[in-house]
Write a protein that holds these residues in place. Structure first.
Motif, short mmCIF file in Angstrom:
data_model
loop_
_atom_site.label_atom_id
_atom_site.label_comp_id
_atom_site.label_asym_id
_atom_site.label_seq_id
_atom_site.Cartn_x
_atom_site.Cartn_y
_atom_site.Cartn_z
N MET A 281 46.97 48.92 36.69
CA MET A 281 47.25 47.84 36.05
C MET A 281 46.38 47.46 34.84
O MET A 281 45.17 47.61 34.92
CB MET A 281 46.99 46.81 36.97
N ALA A 282 46.74 47.00 33.70
CA ALA A 282 46.00 46.57 32.63
C ALA A 282 45.04 45.58 32.93
O ALA A 282 45.36 44.62 33.43
CB ALA A 282 46.84 46.28 31.19
N LYS A 283 43.96 45.58 31.94
CA LYS A 283 42.95 44.42 32.05
C LYS A 283 43.48 43.29 31.66
O LYS A 283 44.49 43.12 30.65
CB LYS A 283 41.71 44.72 31.55
N ILE A 284 43.15 42.01 31.95
CA ILE A 284 43.72 40.68 31.32
C ILE A 284 43.48 40.63 30.03
O ILE A 284 44.39 40.30 29.34
CB ILE A 284 43.01 39.60 31.97
N THR A 285 42.32 41.25 29.43
CA THR A 285 42.04 41.08 28.12
C THR A 285 43.12 41.96 27.31
O THR A 285 43.28 41.42 26.45
CB THR A 285 40.59 41.24 27.66
N GLU A 286 43.43 43.09 27.71
CA GLU A 286 44.29 43.88 27.24
C GLU A 286 45.75 43.44 27.16
O GLU A 286 46.29 43.36 26.05
CB GLU A 286 44.34 45.52 27.81
N LEU A 287 46.01 42.84 28.31
CA LEU A 287 47.55 42.12 28.32
C LEU A 287 47.56 41.07 27.35
O LEU A 287 48.64 40.86 26.48
CB LEU A 287 47.66 41.69 29.76
#
Length: 151
Positions: free
Chosen positions: A1-7
């Motif tokens: 799962m992608a990091k929050i910052t990336e999303l």
């Protein structure tokens, strides 16, 4: 799962571009018991409060819709700032030849901060020139490299 910052960056990038800005960075940090989602934007000539407001309103609606973050947080949209940190290789390439300040984790020759002109960046190692001398700092020793305004 992608990091929050990336999303969030993927969501914010087109919003910033629609406002005539570029997305500089996204941070998701906890300070004094509160979570902050910080979105930094930039544009030629600088960012004003209206740019921040426009991006903030649009990204807030998108975040409410997508709900990528559990729990509460404070959303902040601001300018990347004149003395912004350089993080990505593209940042270093873009600001080659600019005045910078390099902060180290451990002191070298009794100093933890060095000011000079950005002269090189390779594999995370940063080279600055101070007068006629070149200094290279290995990536593992650098805590922060940021632009520096000279008066």
């Amino acid at each position: 799962m992608a990091k929050i910052t990336e999303l969030v960056a993927d969501m914010a990038r087109p919003v910033a571009e629609d406002a005539g800005c570029e997305l500089w960075d996204v941070e998701y940090v906890r300070e004094a018991g509160t979570w902050y989602l910080r979105i930094y934007i930039d544009r030629d000539g600088g960012v004003d409060i209206l740019d921040c407001e426009t991006v903030s309103r649009k990204i807030s609606d998108l975040l409410d819709e997508a709900d990528p973050i559990e729990g509460s947080y404070t959303l902040e949209v601001s300018s990347a700032g004149a003395e912004r940190p350089l993080k990505r290789p593209s940042d270093f390439e873009r600001f080659m030849g600019s005045p910078v300040a390099v902060k180290l984790y451990k002191a070298q020759n009794g100093r933890k901060e060095f000011a000079g002109v950005l002269a090189g960046y390779k594999d995370g190692d940063i080279t600055i020139t101070v007068g006629d001398a070149a200094m290279t700092f290995p990536k593992a020793e650098v805590a922060l490299c940021r632009l520096r305004i000279e008066f």
